[in-house]
Motif scaffolding. Structure first.
Motif, mmCIF file in Angstrom:
data_model
loop_
_atom_site.group_PDB
_atom_site.id
_atom_site.type_symbol
_atom_site.label_atom_id
_atom_site.label_comp_id
_atom_site.label_asym_id
_atom_site.label_seq_id
_atom_site.Cartn_x
_atom_site.Cartn_y
_atom_site.Cartn_z
ATOM 1 N N GLY A 1 0.810 -1.222 0.000
ATOM 2 C CA GLY A 1 0.000 0.000 0.000
ATOM 3 C C GLY A 1 0.839 1.266 0.000
ATOM 4 O O GLY A 1 0.389 2.325 -0.448
ATOM 5 N N SER B 1 15.114 2.255 9.910
ATOM 6 C CA SER B 1 15.528 1.377 11.013
ATOM 7 C C SER B 1 16.965 1.657 11.440
ATOM 8 O O SER B 1 17.789 2.119 10.645
ATOM 9 C CB SER B 1 15.399 -0.086 10.582
ATOM 10 O OG SER B 1 16.367 -0.389 9.615
ATOM 11 N N VAL C 1 -4.447 -3.188 0.152
ATOM 12 C CA VAL C 1 -5.349 -4.334 0.114
ATOM 13 C C VAL C 1 -6.459 -4.062 1.121
ATOM 14 O O VAL C 1 -6.200 -3.857 2.305
ATOM 15 C CB VAL C 1 -4.599 -5.647 0.444
ATOM 16 C CG1 VAL C 1 -5.578 -6.808 0.527
ATOM 17 C CG2 VAL C 1 -3.536 -5.912 -0.607
ATOM 18 N N GLY D 1 2.752 -6.469 8.580
ATOM 19 C CA GLY D 1 3.325 -5.803 9.749
ATOM 20 C C GLY D 1 2.294 -5.548 10.840
ATOM 21 O O GLY D 1 1.166 -6.070 10.788
ATOM 22 N N VAL E 1 4.737 2.924 13.779
ATOM 23 C CA VAL E 1 5.019 3.957 12.787
ATOM 24 C C VAL E 1 4.113 3.772 11.553
ATOM 25 O O VAL E 1 4.570 3.422 10.456
ATOM 26 C CB VAL E 1 6.517 4.004 12.403
ATOM 27 C CG1 VAL E 1 6.838 5.257 11.585
ATOM 28 C CG2 VAL E 1 7.395 3.978 13.645
ATOM 29 N N THR F 1 4.626 4.511 7.714
ATOM 30 C CA THR F 1 5.430 3.682 6.814
ATOM 31 C C THR F 1 4.544 2.703 6.038
ATOM 32 O O THR F 1 5.012 2.006 5.142
ATOM 33 C CB THR F 1 6.495 2.872 7.583
ATOM 34 O OG1 THR F 1 5.826 2.020 8.530
ATOM 35 C CG2 THR F 1 7.486 3.761 8.296
ATOM 36 N N GLY F 2 3.266 2.614 6.432
ATOM 37 C CA GLY F 2 2.344 1.710 5.722
ATOM 38 C C GLY F 2 1.700 0.678 6.628
ATOM 39 O O GLY F 2 0.629 0.151 6.329
ATOM 40 N N ASP G 1 -0.416 0.133 9.224
ATOM 41 C CA ASP G 1 -1.392 0.858 10.050
ATOM 42 C C ASP G 1 -2.352 -0.079 10.763
ATOM 43 O O ASP G 1 -3.388 0.345 11.274
ATOM 44 C CB ASP G 1 -2.175 1.847 9.184
ATOM 45 C CG ASP G 1 -2.885 1.129 8.034
ATOM 46 O OD1 ASP G 1 -2.794 -0.112 7.955
ATOM 47 O OD2 ASP G 1 -3.532 1.810 7.221
ATOM 48 N N ALA H 1 6.770 3.774 18.405
ATOM 49 C CA ALA H 1 7.113 2.406 18.814
ATOM 50 C C ALA H 1 7.865 1.706 17.691
ATOM 51 O O ALA H 1 7.466 1.795 16.533
ATOM 52 C CB ALA H 1 5.850 1.628 19.152
ATOM 53 N N CYS I 1 3.580 -14.022 8.189
ATOM 54 C CA CYS I 1 4.956 -13.913 8.650
ATOM 55 C C CYS I 1 5.234 -12.501 9.153
ATOM 56 O O CYS I 1 4.464 -11.570 8.868
ATOM 57 C CB CYS I 1 5.926 -14.263 7.518
ATOM 58 S SG CYS I 1 5.735 -13.219 6.063
ATOM 59 N N GLU J 1 5.883 -9.211 11.579
ATOM 60 C CA GLU J 1 5.366 -8.534 12.775
ATOM 61 C C GLU J 1 3.864 -8.649 12.954
ATOM 62 O O GLU J 1 3.338 -8.360 14.034
ATOM 63 C CB GLU J 1 5.778 -7.057 12.693
ATOM 64 C CG GLU J 1 5.830 -6.383 14.027
ATOM 65 C CD GLU J 1 6.354 -4.947 13.916
ATOM 66 O OE1 GLU J 1 7.435 -4.745 13.342
ATOM 67 O OE2 GLU J 1 5.659 -4.049 14.408
ATOM 68 N N PHE K 1 16.714 -8.222 16.493
ATOM 69 C CA PHE K 1 15.945 -9.460 16.650
ATOM 70 C C PHE K 1 14.660 -9.429 15.824
ATOM 71 O O PHE K 1 14.252 -10.454 15.281
ATOM 72 C CB PHE K 1 15.646 -9.703 18.130
ATOM 73 C CG PHE K 1 16.901 -9.770 18.945
ATOM 74 C CD1 PHE K 1 17.670 -10.923 18.952
ATOM 75 C CD2 PHE K 1 17.353 -8.671 19.653
ATOM 76 C CE1 PHE K 1 18.855 -10.978 19.662
ATOM 77 C CE2 PHE K 1 18.535 -8.715 20.368
ATOM 78 C CZ PHE K 1 19.292 -9.875 20.373
ATOM 79 N N ALA L 1 11.618 -11.399 11.032
ATOM 80 C CA ALA L 1 10.993 -11.118 9.733
ATOM 81 C C ALA L 1 11.679 -11.908 8.615
ATOM 82 O O ALA L 1 11.016 -12.511 7.768
ATOM 83 C CB ALA L 1 11.031 -9.619 9.438
#
Ligand SMILES: Cc1cc2nc3c(=O)[nH]c(=O)nc-3n(C[C@H](O)[C@H](O)[C@H](O)COP(=O)(O)OP(=O)(O)OC[C@H]3O[C@@H](n4cnc5c(N)ncnc54)[C@H](O)[C@@H]3O)c2cc1C
Length: 374
Positions: A18, A29, A113, A136, A140, A143-144, A146, A314, A342, A344, A355, A360
């Protein structure tokens, strides 16, 4: 990583993101350097179902990560803390390397999506035999990530445990002296305590005072435990390894030797911090009560934390799709066949130090290989 693994194994892969810019979170990061992994990664470095996490981590260990990136031209270097970064110190190199490896993947950006019907039909028009959900968590969101991945997982029959910020700075009471020490950092041991005073979690490391409160590795690491255990309190030992008795005895002995000596000659802390804990400077002028109050503050200071800084700040999200709903041998959903999850979005969060990326990489690769049929 999932798309790369599936594509390299021969599957036709479309990666839909997205966000306009792919890999936005990798770019920000590790302060723009991307802490790719850690020299030692164990299941104990994570919160979540440790046996299941260990099983996934075993499929792609640290040496595999190092070799994978080296093959893509990104050599990693180890820093004193055990963290591994690209030798170039550029997170951009990590994203570029992944994009090169994803040569066979059709990447579509800027399309969110909104729906996945089992079968699968994405956004009512894109058909797929298998779907990998790697959306994810909620950290943040610009970054996408949400949290819309959770909605998609629920659409497909999954449950989601409550998501809350982890690796997040903490805000203290407005106007507290902590906010006036902005920029000072100390080695501290932090403890999360239940209302009855039982220690629920302990972490030691560097603590940074900021204009809003507290940050630094030890604060980030312990934040999720403070949040998860509300109404817990957070206390600091500014002299890690020392106890009330040992510090009290040291101050008494030093005052006997030389009452004119300064407290700072015994208690090695930044002057500005020590000045906030006691207005007195000479050992000999401390009354017994003042000395005991100071010692208590030095080894067990209740930090006036009022809230965390929220998902905007966070580094990772705690909670998510429970691993019990996933076959961790393949990362396939136990609830919706041919769906893989898979990263986060799952109920796994690691401590600071590379870690979360290792999770990931490992879970993404396993999901990709499995979804390809390999
Ligand atoms: C500031 C910051 C610094 C960090 N530093 C480190 C570090 O140095 N080392 C480390 O190990 N970890 C670090 N982390 C954590 C690490 O970045 C994450 O754990 C990791 O990126 C998770 O990977 P993921 O692919 O599961 O999710 P994400 O990287 O969040 O990617 C999810 C992707 O899914 C897309 N997406 C979400 N919903 C939709 C939708 N509905 N439709 C289409 N696309 C969607 C998003 O646009 C995004 O591109 C950091 C995190 C932050 C926020």
């Amino acid at each position: 990583m999932a798309a790369i693994a599936a594509s390299c194994a021969g599957a036709r892969v479309v990666a839909i993101d997205g966000a306009k810019k792919i890999g936005a979170k990798i770019l920000i990061s590790g302060g723009g350097r991307c802490n790719v992994t850690n020299e030692v990664v164990r299941a104990e470095d994570f919160n979540g179902s440790r046996n299941a996490i260990a099983k996934v981590l075993r499929t792609f260990d640290v040496s595999s990560t190092v070799a994978f990136f080296e093959e893509l031209g990104v050599k990693l270097k180890r820093e004193e803390t055990g963290k591994l970064f690209p030798i170039s110190n550029r997170a951009r190199d990590v994203v570029d390397a992944l994009l090169r490896a994803a040569e066979g993947v059709e990447i579509v950006t800027g399309i969110r999506v909104e729906s996945i019907e089992s079968g699968f039909v994405i956004n009512g028009s894109i058909h797929a035999d298998r779907v990998i959900l790697a959306a994810g968590g909620r950290s943040v969101p610009m970054t996408g990530s949400d949290g819309s991945g959770y909605t998609l997982a629920r659409m497909l029959g999954h449950t989601v445990t409550p998501a809350f910020p982890a690796l997040v700075p903490l805000v203290v009471e407005k106007g507290h002296w902590i906010t006036e020490l902005s920029g000072i950092s100390v080695d501290a041991e932090l403890a999360v305590k239940s209302p009855t005073g039982r220690v629920l979690q302990r972490h030691r490391g560097s603590m940074l005072f900021t204009h809003f409160g507290l940050s630094g590795p030890v604060v980030l690491d312990i934040s999720r435990h403070w949040i998860a255990n509300q109404p817990a309190t957070l206390s600091a030992n500014f002299l890690p390894g020392e106890t009330f008795e040992s510090v009290d005895a040291a101050l008494i002995a030093a005052a006997k030797r030389n009452p004119h000596a300064t407290i700072g000659s015994v208690v090695r802390l930044p002057d500005r911090l020590l000045a906030r804990l006691t207005p007195e400077t000479a050992l000999g002028r401390l009354s017994k009560d003042d000395r005991r109050r100071l010692v208590r503050d030095l080894v067990d200071y209740t930090l006036p934390v009022v809230r965390d800084r929220g998902f905007e700040y966070a580094e990772v999200t705690a909670g998510g799709v429970p691993l019990s709903e996933i076959d961790v041998g393949t990362m396939e959903s136990r609830i919706c066949p041919n769906l893989y999850l898979c990263g986060e979005i799952l109920d796994v969060d690691g401590r600071i130090g590379g870690f979360n990326f290792q999770w990931a990489w490992a879970s993404g690769r396993l999901a990709g290989l499995s979804a390809s049929g390999r």
